[in-house]
Design a protein around this motif. Structure first.
Motif, PDB file in Angstrom:
ATOM      1  N   ALA A 217       0.825  -1.211   0.000  1.00 21.48           N
ATOM      2  CA  ALA A 217       0.000   0.000   0.000  1.00 21.48           C
ATOM      3  C   ALA A 217       0.856   1.257   0.000  1.00 21.48           C
ATOM      4  O   ALA A 217       0.459   2.285  -0.570  1.00 21.48           O
ATOM      5  N   TYR A 218       2.032   1.200   0.626  1.00 23.83           N
ATOM      6  CA  TYR A 218       2.894   2.384   0.686  1.00 23.83           C
ATOM      7  C   TYR A 218       3.327   2.809  -0.706  1.00 23.83           C
ATOM      8  O   TYR A 218       3.387   4.001  -1.022  1.00 23.83           O
ATOM      9  N   ARG A 219       3.603   1.839  -1.554  1.00 24.56           N
ATOM     10  CA  ARG A 219       4.054   2.157  -2.909  1.00 24.56           C
ATOM     11  C   ARG A 219       2.947   2.803  -3.738  1.00 24.56           C
ATOM     12  O   ARG A 219       3.209   3.403  -4.779  1.00 24.56           O
ATOM     13  N   ASP A 220       1.704   2.687  -3.262  1.00 15.93           N
ATOM     14  CA  ASP A 220       0.584   3.317  -3.967  1.00 15.93           C
ATOM     15  C   ASP A 220       0.410   4.784  -3.593  1.00 15.93           C
ATOM     16  O   ASP A 220      -0.515   5.441  -4.078  1.00 15.93           O
ATOM     17  N   GLY A 221       1.285   5.294  -2.718  1.00 18.02           N
ATOM     18  CA  GLY A 221       1.210   6.709  -2.365  1.00 18.02           C
ATOM     19  C   GLY A 221       0.745   6.987  -0.958  1.00 18.02           C
ATOM     20  O   GLY A 221       0.121   8.018  -0.692  1.00 18.02           O
ATOM     21  N   VAL A 222       1.057   6.096  -0.032  1.00 22.92           N
ATOM     22  CA  VAL A 222       0.666   6.287   1.370  1.00 22.92           C
ATOM     23  C   VAL A 222       1.455   7.437   1.990  1.00 22.92           C
ATOM     24  O   VAL A 222       2.626   7.657   1.665  1.00 22.92           O
ATOM     25  N   LEU A 223       0.811   8.173   2.878  1.00 21.74           N
ATOM     26  CA  LEU A 223       1.459   9.218   3.657  1.00 21.74           C
ATOM     27  C   LEU A 223       1.588   8.748   5.098  1.00 21.74           C
ATOM     28  O   LEU A 223       0.602   8.363   5.724  1.00 21.74           O
ATOM     29  N   ILE A 224       2.812   8.762   5.632  1.00 15.01           N
ATOM     30  CA  ILE A 224       3.070   8.433   7.035  1.00 15.01           C
ATOM     31  C   ILE A 224       3.373   9.733   7.770  1.00 15.01           C
ATOM     32  O   ILE A 224       4.234  10.510   7.339  1.00 15.01           O
ATOM     33  N   VAL A 225       2.678   9.978   8.873  1.00 17.97           N
ATOM     34  CA  VAL A 225       2.913  11.165   9.694  1.00 17.97           C
ATOM     35  C   VAL A 225       3.356  10.704  11.077  1.00 17.97           C
ATOM     36  O   VAL A 225       2.635   9.965  11.750  1.00 17.97           O
ATOM     37  N   VAL A 226       4.538  11.131  11.496  1.00 17.95           N
ATOM     38  CA  VAL A 226       5.049  10.833  12.835  1.00 17.95           C
ATOM     39  C   VAL A 226       5.019  12.135  13.621  1.00 17.95           C
ATOM     40  O   VAL A 226       5.699  13.099  13.265  1.00 17.95           O
ATOM     41  N   THR A 227       4.229  12.179  14.680  1.00 16.69           N
ATOM     42  CA  THR A 227       4.119  13.418  15.444  1.00 16.69           C
ATOM     43  C   THR A 227       3.841  13.104  16.906  1.00 16.69           C
ATOM     44  O   THR A 227       3.789  11.936  17.308  1.00 16.69           O
ATOM     45  N   PHE A 228       3.668  14.145  17.711  1.00 16.37           N
ATOM     46  CA  PHE A 228       3.474  14.015  19.152  1.00 16.37           C
ATOM     47  C   PHE A 228       2.195  14.732  19.559  1.00 16.37           C
ATOM     48  O   PHE A 228       1.673  15.570  18.823  1.00 16.37           O
ATOM     49  N   ASP A 229       1.709  14.417  20.763  1.00 17.44           N
ATOM     50  CA  ASP A 229       0.444  15.016  21.188  1.00 17.44           C
ATOM     51  C   ASP A 229       0.622  16.402  21.784  1.00 17.44           C
ATOM     52  O   ASP A 229      -0.248  17.258  21.645  1.00 17.44           O
ATOM     53  N   ASP A 230       1.731  16.665  22.468  1.00 12.39           N
ATOM     54  CA  ASP A 230       1.911  17.999  23.035  1.00 12.39           C
ATOM     55  C   ASP A 230       3.388  18.255  23.288  1.00 12.39           C
ATOM     56  O   ASP A 230       4.221  17.356  23.211  1.00 12.39           O
ATOM     57  N   GLY A 231       3.688  19.530  23.578  1.00 10.27           N
ATOM     58  CA  GLY A 231       5.057  19.932  23.855  1.00 10.27           C
ATOM     59  C   GLY A 231       5.220  20.336  25.305  1.00 10.27           C
ATOM     60  O   GLY A 231       4.446  19.935  26.177  1.00 10.27           O
ATOM     61  N   GLY A 232       6.199  21.180  25.555  1.00  8.76           N
ATOM     62  CA  GLY A 232       6.512  21.533  26.929  1.00  8.76           C
ATOM     63  C   GLY A 232       5.892  22.824  27.409  1.00  8.76           C
ATOM     64  O   GLY A 232       6.156  23.260  28.532  1.00  8.76           O
ATOM     65  N   ASP A 233       5.070  23.473  26.570  1.00  9.98           N
ATOM     66  CA  ASP A 233       4.431  24.710  27.000  1.00  9.98           C
ATOM     67  C   ASP A 233       3.006  24.732  26.463  1.00  9.98           C
ATOM     68  O   ASP A 233       2.460  23.691  26.105  1.00  9.98           O
TER      69      ASP A 233
END
Length: 318
Positions: A217-233
């Motif tokens: 499925a990735y080769r078909d144009g999948v987008l992977i987003v790696v992120t976090f829920d919150d920061g330090g402020d």
């Protein structure tokens, strides 16, 4: 139920185990619970919104609580209504069903979350089970959990993930992956003795990112987003002035000391993104929601519809 699994409100003692629990108004009158404090403490007890009224131009639910009523839709509900497949994969969910109340299915444990008015036993990691129910945003919505079959079909553990990735037709159109409390970098050190922190998060990504990128499925144009829920402020951007909408500037702010959850980063991977691309345009989680909705041709939920919230622009793809 083991003695260590006590269902309590802060300073309120044990909840009723039989019959209807005391109403929120009763607790407020007795001075035994403050919803805002409970919410900021990651909902140790899954309390419903006392008066779930959607108002304002973006139809946000006003007030404070943990569990949204069934009338409030999620991205998952939108995808299902549009006939698109989706799944939330939660690492370690179901390792100890007594902690997260999962149900057994042919695909493994599913739909693990505390019941309304019940304490969350997954607040802290245990050896052999580091699942955190609070890191699965879908289960805070009765529009997902009220229908047991619907919830079990979409809220699953990591166990079916390798098989789902093996073929494009079995890979959901949208997938949400939440590592356990060790692999998401939350705990440092972890209850297992692992170092935790960002080093552990990097190790998790080194294991799973190549597997996802090797999937058909990735080769078909999948987008992977790696992120976090919150920061330090409590910094914010993109018109996020109150956490509800610009139409409600005087409501309590959702950040600990301000309107937002702080500055974080995100890494995007896709065959459609030029390697090494860097974007300095400010985005927030509403931007991510809006981008996903745009990809699938869905209407914008809540504050994702605010005029100053933008979808990821051309600068992201390079």
């Amino acid at each position: 139920m083991a003695a260590r699994h006590r269902d309590v409100l802060p300073g309120a003692g044990r909840l009723h185990r039989h019959g209807r629990p005391p109403g929120l108004r009763d607790y407020r009158r007795r001075g035994r619970v403050r919803l805002r404090g409970a919410t900021q403490a990651d909902c140790p007890v899954w309390m419903p919104f006392p008066r779930a009224v959607a108002a304002g131009p973006y139809r946000q639910v006003l007030g404070e609580g943990c569990v949204y009523p069934a009338a409030v839709p999620t991205l998952g509900n939108q995808l299902s209504a549009a006939g698109r497949s989706w799944a939330a994969y939660l690492q370690d969910m179901g390792n100890d069903p007594a902690r997260d109340h999962t149900v057994a299915t042919a695909r493994g444990p599913a739909c693990g979350h505390p019941a309304t008015w019940v304490g969350d036993h997954t607040q802290k990691a245990e050896k052999g089970d580091q699942y955190a129910a609070r890191h699965d945003g879908f289960t805070f919505f009765r529009s997902v959990t009220a229908n047991q079959a619907f919830c079990a079909a979409h809220i699953v553990s990591f166990r079916p993930l390798p098989a789902d990735l093996a073929q494009a037709r079995t890979t959901p159109a949208f997938s949400f992956l939440a590592p356990n409390l060790c692999n998401d970098g939350h705990d440092a050190p972890c209850v297992t003795g692992a170092p935790g922190g960002l080093a552990q998060a990097d190790a998790f990504l080194a294991q799973w990112a190549p597997k996802i990128m090797a999937a058909p499925a990735y080769r078909d144009g999948v987008l992977i987003v790696v992120t976090f829920d919150d920061g330090g402020d409590a910094a914010a951007c993109c018109g996020e002035t109150s956490g509800l909408s610009p139409a409600y500037p005087d409501v309590p702010e959702p950040g600990k000391t301000g309107p937002g959850g702080g500055r974080i980063g995100a890494v995007l991977l896709s065959p459609l993104i030029r390697p090494g691309t860097v974007s300095t345009v400010p985005y927030n989680h509403y931007s991510l929601l809006r981008t996903i909705e745009d990809i699938f041709g869905l209407p914008h939920l809540g504050d994702a519809a605010m005029p100053r919230v933008r979808s990821f622009g051309p600068g992201v793809s390079g």
